[in-house]
Write an enzyme that holds these catalytic residues in place. Structure first.
Site, mmCIF file in Angstrom:
data_model
loop_
_atom_site.group_PDB
_atom_site.id
_atom_site.type_symbol
_atom_site.label_atom_id
_atom_site.label_comp_id
_atom_site.label_asym_id
_atom_site.label_seq_id
_atom_site.Cartn_x
_atom_site.Cartn_y
_atom_site.Cartn_z
ATOM 1 C CG HIS A 146 -2.129 1.105 0.875
ATOM 2 N ND1 HIS A 146 -3.230 1.028 0.061
ATOM 3 C CD2 HIS A 146 -2.318 2.370 1.511
ATOM 4 C CE1 HIS A 146 -3.588 2.214 -0.320
ATOM 5 N NE2 HIS A 146 -3.136 2.960 0.737
ATOM 6 C CE1 TYR A 198 -2.124 7.745 -0.331
ATOM 7 C CE2 TYR A 198 -1.611 5.535 0.843
ATOM 8 C CZ TYR A 198 -2.486 6.780 0.467
ATOM 9 O OH TYR A 198 -3.940 6.681 0.968
ATOM 10 C CG HIS A 233 -9.710 2.022 -6.240
ATOM 11 N ND1 HIS A 233 -10.169 3.206 -5.893
ATOM 12 C CD2 HIS A 233 -8.775 1.961 -5.627
ATOM 13 C CE1 HIS A 233 -9.429 3.736 -5.054
ATOM 14 N NE2 HIS A 233 -8.502 2.833 -4.830
ATOM 15 N NE ARG A 275 -7.617 -7.720 -8.320
ATOM 16 C CZ ARG A 275 -6.761 -6.985 -7.531
ATOM 17 N NH1 ARG A 275 -7.132 -6.964 -6.238
ATOM 18 N NH2 ARG A 275 -5.777 -6.516 -7.955
ATOM 19 N NE ARG A 276 -4.609 -10.234 -8.366
ATOM 20 C CZ ARG A 276 -4.717 -9.826 -7.008
ATOM 21 N NH1 ARG A 276 -5.452 -10.593 -6.289
ATOM 22 N NH2 ARG A 276 -4.060 -9.010 -6.459
#
Lengths: 164, 559
Positions: free
Chosen positions: B232, B236, B383, B448-449
């Site tokens: 995560h 950033y 997202h 997903r995936r």
């Protein structure tokens, strides 16, 4: 700090705090804690020898809180059982274990959605209130046959007692 | 240069990236262009395969392609861009690197390049179709993990050179506040050094010995937790260079001052504190972690939103003040006064617009109960395509618009500027369509995936396929945008030379002469708080993974 900045930051931070309070109340008061939390271990190589997962499927629960225990074994690239019927309105403790790699366990159109990891049992407590057929898909990449990995939950009319 | 010159004067004297540093920056940027083309092409093919419209030839697998897409875009493209842009920012704002600092940058560059080539070879030979998140116990070839470790260690070398440049400035101009861009780059670098400790421990002590067969099993929970401790903060790490551009470059492009030096520094410091102790929000639905620790990290995740709100405020404050200075009246008239014909502004601005739904989606994902509904659905993919795939990358494009000609001694011609605008609008349309379809399909449960599948003829799967066709349409527009981008970037570097190079815009701030908040540049305090929060969030969950005797997992190669 500029006046507008103060207003903006207070409104922003204030709404974040409100969001967090809602999450907190929902978790503590309504019991909506994250799925599969906690540590319950199982040896991935001996899942089927384990009493909990020897016969995957629906079993009457000995626990007062639940009507049934529902056991699923996930392995590349299938779930056992491949189909299960559950009487409408049942309170069910769903437990899933994997014999090999990480899998997902998502029951589409319900809130059941959790990860299954080797070495651990994933648990989700839920009620099956709405009659229908629910598709289970693996939503974590597990290999070439990942999208073949499905099962079905059929929530059927009437309590278990009414059936034979 | 005399040491008596006040840094603010130095700031205005030092108006370009040093020529030798420029070569290093350019080397990094060439990888970015290359990675964009390869990774983007893979992405477009994926949307076609998932829509059931195309099948891969030569036995190439969908997940092989997906691994390539993830590694090349999420790691390679971003790492090279960030290193290049930060080196340029330091050289521009703090002054030229010395030989030692620059050498570290080059060592980093060559390590990252070598690692990338080896990882690519492993993916190409189908030895590593485990995705960039390399979830054990799927087991790739040891070289894949080693290559990724070399890439990360390469960034450390580059980061070390950059930090040395920053601290040398601090020593030379003791008592003065450091140039804002150099401070921002340093925050991102320190955050990076701390967050990569987790993933490197996992790769070096878990994945490499296990894939070499030295140990038989791997602790899966531990490997995932160490991964997300980095995973995560990684987002950033991508985002902060974009913020550097939003805070410092964009106001100058408008021809005005930035909002506040102190606010910008404060928001970066908050990112340093709250980017790392939040990784478990990626693991909310998995076993092995107690509900309490999941909840705690949800709260910490919400704290990261505060500096994002600060950023949004100061950007729009700059836009509105600027518009009003140009004579705007009424509530929204200032909006029209923005430089809508300047690609250096339009590209990052489109990115900022994407960040509004992107940020809202982030709050939804971090909210434990709602996460339950969207976890591992294609909503999540939607997202991150409107966060890293739009605000971040569009801002990177905006930076490359001026950085490439700045370094190579050229100017943005009118025609190239227009190409930049086309790039922005095509990308926005394609990404808007693709990610909207992903969000809606995800809400309907699409995982997903996953490659194309009819899921045994289930009705719901038919509904998903409709959305997947829309994703393929979006993917096609994105591919067109990528082709425009590649041609544009090559022309920006190879067009006719001009006597004066394109400017690297750096704004001064409205509160330029005000001293910084006291502890903001006290790195000892900053690092202690960062590590303290990390320890609070992670000590117990990780200790439990060691003490609870979770059986280890053997490796599998299931592709």
């Amino acid at each position: 700090m500029h006046k507008f900045e103060k207003i903006w930051m207070s409104v922003g931070t204030g709404s974040l705090i409100i969001f967090l309070v809602i999450l907190g109340v929902s978790a503590v008061h309504a019991g909506h804690t994250p799925a599969a939390s906690g540590i319950e271990t199982i040896n991935p190589e001996y899942v089927r020898e384990d009493t909990r997962f020897a016969e995957p499927g629906l079993h009457e629960s000995e626990d007062e809180e639940f009507d049934y225990n529902l056991y699923f074994v996930a392995s590349a690239f299938s779930y056992e059982p491949s189909e299960v019927e559950i009487p409408q309105g049942s309170r069910v403790k769903v437990q899933v274990a994997t014999t090999d790699v990480v899998h997902g366990f998502q029951v589409v159109n319900t809130n059941i959605n959790m990860m299954v990891e080797p070495g651990l049992v994933s648990t989700y407590n839920t009620n099956f209130d709405t009659v229908g057929e629910y598709l289970i898909v693996c939503n974590e990449y597990c290999g070439v046959g990942h999208t073949d990995m499905t099962s079905t939950i059929k929530v059927v009319d009437g309590g278990a007692e009414d059936n034979e | 240069m005399s040491k008596n010159i006040h840094p603010d004067h130095l700031f205005s004297l030092n108006n370009r990236v040093d020529a030798k540093d420029g070569k290093l920056v350019l080397a990094n940027m060439i990888w970015v262009i290359f990675a964009l083309f390869i990774g983007g092409s893979a992405g477009m093919l994926q949307t076609f395969i998932r829509a059931g419209m195309f099948e891969l030839p030569f036995g190439i697998g969908y997940y092989q392609l997906l691994t390539l897409h993830g590694v090349i875009l999420a790691l390679v493209l971003t790492f090279f861009f960030i290193m290049g842009f930060q080196i340029a920012s330091l050289s521009r704002s703090a002054g030229a690197f010395n030989d030692k600092e620059r050498l570290l940058g080059w060592i980093g560059f060559w390590m990252m390049s070598a690692g990338t080539l080896v990882a690519a070879a492993m993916i190409a030979t189908n030895e590593a179709s485990v995705l960039y998140t390399f979830y054990a116990p799927l087991q790739a070839h040891a070289f894949y993990y080693i290559a990724l470790a070399v890439i990360i260690i390469g960034t450390w070398f580059s980061v070390a050179g950059q930090l040395m440049r920053y601290f040398r400035w601090r020593k030379e101009y003791k008592g003065h506040k450091t140039p804002l861009l150099s401070f921002m780059a340093s925050v991102n670098n320190v955050m990076w050094l701390v967050c990569t400790i987790g993933v490197s421990m996992s790769v070096i002590f878990q994945y490499i010995p296990w894939s070499l067969g030295i140990v038989e099993t791997i602790n899966v929970s531990l490997s995932r937790t160490l991964f997300w401790m980095f995973g995560h903060a990684l987002v950033y790490f991508w985002l902060l260079p974009a913020y550097m551009s939003w805070y410092v470059v964009v106001p100058k492009v408008l021809g005005t001052k930035g909002f506040s030096d102190n606010l910008a520094r404060m928001s970066f410091v908050l990112f340093l504190f709250f980017s790392i102790p939040v990784g478990i929000h990626h693991q909310l639905t998995e076993p092995g972690i107690d509900a309490f620790w999941k909840g705690l990290q949800v709260v910490l995740t919400f704290a990261v939103i505060v500096p994002s709100l600060m950023t949004a405020f100061s950007l729009f404050a700059v836009f509105e003040t600027h518009g009003r200075k140009l004579g705007a009246t009424g509530i929204l008239d200032w909006f029209k006064k923005l430089p809508w014909k300047d690609a250096r502004f339009v590209l990052p601005f489109l990115g900022m617009l994407f960040f509004i739904p992107g940020g809202i989606g982030g709050i939804i994902n971090a909210s434990g109960q709602m996460n339950q509904l969207v976890h591992n659905t294609i909503w999540v993919v939607g997202h991150f395509h409107i966060t890293v795939g739009a605000p971040v990358i569009l801002t990177y494009f905006g930076v490359m618009m001026f950085l490439l000609p700045h370094i190579t001694g050229r100017k943005i011609t009118k025609q190239l500027n227009n190409m930049g605008l086309y790039l922005g609008y095509t990308w926005t349309f394609g990404m808007g369509l693709m990610s909207a379809a992903m969000h809606f399909a995800g809400l309907r449960g699409a995982p997903r995936r996953s490659t194309f599948s009819e899921y045994g003829g289930a009705d719901i799967a038919q509904e998903w396929i409709t959305y997947q066709i829309l994703q393929a349409v979006g993917g096609t527009f994105l591919f067109v945008a990528i082709v425009i981008a590649v041609i544009l970037f090559i022309q920006l570097m190879t067009g006719p030379k001009t006597t004066e190079a394109e400017e690297f815009p750096v704004a001064s701030m409205m509160d330029q002469s005000v001293p910084t908040t006291k502890w903001v540049e006290n790195w000892r305090v900053l690092i202690i708080i960062t590590v303290f929060l990390l320890l609070i969030a992670y000590t117990m969950p990780i200790t439990q993974m060691f003490t609870e005797n979770i059986p280890g997992a053997k490796g599998f190669k299931l592709w």
